[in-house]
Design an enzyme around this catalytic site. Structure first.
Site, short mmCIF file in Angstrom:
data_model
loop_
_atom_site.label_atom_id
_atom_site.label_comp_id
_atom_site.label_asym_id
_atom_site.label_seq_id
_atom_site.Cartn_x
_atom_site.Cartn_y
_atom_site.Cartn_z
N ASP A 159 34.05 41.28 33.66
CA ASP A 159 33.24 40.13 33.29
C ASP A 159 33.12 40.15 31.76
OD1 ASP A 159 31.35 38.02 33.31
OD2 ASP A 159 29.68 39.43 33.43
N ASP A 213 30.45 38.01 29.44
CA ASP A 213 29.07 37.98 28.92
C ASP A 213 28.28 39.15 29.49
OD1 ASP A 213 28.83 35.46 27.31
OD2 ASP A 213 29.52 34.57 29.19
N LYS A 260 32.48 33.19 40.52
CA LYS A 260 31.76 34.31 41.13
C LYS A 260 30.43 33.84 41.70
CE LYS A 260 31.96 36.32 37.09
NZ LYS A 260 31.66 37.27 36.01
N ASP A 308 27.97 42.96 34.92
CA ASP A 308 26.58 43.28 34.56
C ASP A 308 25.57 42.66 35.51
OD1 ASP A 308 27.09 40.62 33.57
OD2 ASP A 308 25.20 40.80 32.45
#
Lengths: 328, 328
Positions: free
Chosen positions: A37, A39, A244, A269
């Site tokens: 991922d 960000d 996602k 995250d």
């Protein structure tokens, strides 16, 4: 799965915190493909302008070990090309084929899956709510669209001026990508097509409900805005969501990179998007603490919802280099 | 309730179609106050520019019999003053005190009920999503607001420009009235206040899901757009909705006109708003066929959902004048 000597055997299936050089080394041996991922993992902050520690070096280290890497983001406000430029601006060399946004995946999914499923070719037009980045992705896939940055739709309408909002039976798909110029003209056109055109599909790049604002509080994401359109759909119809934690994004990544799911790990995250996404795709996952989810969010969760591993930040894998120097 | 000789006694509690001069005369004797919906009852068409047959004469006839009349609409895009002008433009003389819009009722409800319920005076600011008509109603009630037609909020934002969207702990109420200049800046501000300010209330003028477009198909109404904001609210909190079929609008009409519920009838064109609104307020109702609901919509409905009467159009009550000439 590694065994954590600090945990009693009865809860060994919870997430294992990676801390020691030997842990990192074993995990590196376990996976050939590393999906990240962006960000909260590669960079942080509301503007995404701060790299996580040693991230560039960590990516280079993975490449030096012959690992495949790819970057998978639910952010469609930039195109793949713009993401490549962003990485380059940080001095990180990433190929465009290693970048997958929910926007680029949506364009591919539309071309490969959605449009061919519409039998009547006269009903294959797409109405796009999205900005320049989405138009770039549509162009890469050779798709045509109505809407997008068309000035007719980029407006604040005068009260009771419905002139631009009229049925268009050629629209078979409404594609909505998050964008901050959303307005009533776009929403009403999409609502009109979905309510008037039998079988008209609604495709969302993601269904993220909200995101943290730079100054505090939350702002509505694509999932929240898309709710406006749900009432226009037949009750039995569910919108198709590409990003996602849904399937289509991972299907596109797998089709393009041909990864082996058993030798692939997803690093993210967020428990509810990244870890869930990995689980639905039968991939292992590593949760890092540089973004949204925090260690306390694992408390009380069913073990099935845990990632396989947790790690402070991606750059920590560089510690694996010390493992060779340690006694066995 | 009149007895319809054409219906078998077992289903006498269904809606009674008013057709004969004697029917109209008896119904006129039954009710002292006549409350009318406007769109589909007084006028028709998407622009509301066509009067229903003999409506002006029918209103004058009611007045000549000493009946009280009032007009109750779920349309807040015009102020009471603007509605008075619209009636005058058709040559129908209506006092401003006889007009109730969900917007005017919302302003009164805010002043009389919502704001006094907020204990901390420093948290009584209202963020308004609404245009000039709502601002007029707020002014009539002596209310202050942020938002509305403020040019800062009347914008299409540049991508990732969150500068105008920041917390404001003084906002204790978000008030949303349907308007076609709705945009991301307004929705994000409202979402931010509702998510960051504990106890912040959401007040809607109505929750109409959609309406028919002049050119066909449906466009999203206030209820559909407001769904964007629901995710920002605590799960146990339900937004307060002023307009039909909800209570507050009728409470305001009753407070202002002091009607006697047993001698009052509501005349509307929609089963799910007008008739339900009357039932919740324990008023009798007459459904007319000049608007949305059609005779076939009554089929299969439980009797409890039926209006007391149906009537082709409001002007038909003028036939009562012939009843005096008929033999008893």
């Amino acid at each position: 799965m590694l065994v954590d000597p600090n945990l009693p055997p009865t809860i060994q299936r919870s997430a294992v915190p990676l801390k020691e050089p030997l842990h990192y080394k074993k995990v590196l041996e376990q996976y050939d493909t590393w999906l990240f991922d962006c960000d909260g993992v590669i960079w942080t902050g509301p503007a995404g302008d701060t790299l996580t520690p040693n991230i560039g070096e960590a990516i280079a280290y993975l490449r030096s070990l012959g690992k495949g890497v790819a970057f998978v983001t639910n952010n469609a406000t930039r195109s793949r090309r713009q993401y490549q430029e962003k990485f380059a601006g940080f001095g990180i060399d990433v190929s465009i084929d290693e970048i997958f946004t929910c926007g680029s995946a949506t364009a591919e999914y539309l071309r490969a899956n959605v449009l061919p499923s519409i039998k009547d070719e006269a009903k294959r037009n797409v109405y796009l709510i999205g900005q320049k980045a989405m138009e770039e992705e549509f162009e890469s896939e050779g798709l045509k669209w109505k809407g997008g940055t068309d000035p007719e739709d980029d407006v604040l309408l005068e009260p009771q001026d419905f002139t631009p909002i009229k049925p268009d039976p050629s629209i078979g798909v409404v594609c909505y990508a998050f964008q901050m110029r959303i307005n009533y003209c776009q929403l009403a056109k999409a609502y009109c097509y979905l309510s008037a055109n039998e079988g008209c599909k609604l495709i969302l790049t993601n269904d993220d409900e909200s995101f943290l604002l730079p100054a505090g509080g939350f702002a509505p994401g694509e999932g929240a805005i898309a709710r406006v359109l749900f009432g226009a759909l037949p009750r039995s119809y569910k919108p198709e969501i590409v990003g996602k934690p849904h399937h289509p994004l991972l299907d596109v990544v797998r089709r393009e990179t041909k990864f082996d799911p058993k030798r692939t790990v997803f690093v993210g995250d967020r428990l509810e998007t990244d870890v869930l996404f990995a689980k639905r795709g039968e991939l292992d996952s590593i949760l890092v603490w540089t973004g949204i989810s925090k260690p306390e969010n694992l408390l009380g969760l069913h073990r099935d919802q845990h990632p396989e591993y947790t790690m402070s930040h991606v750059g920590a894998i560089l510690d694996a280099r010390q493992a060779d120097k340690l006694p066995n």
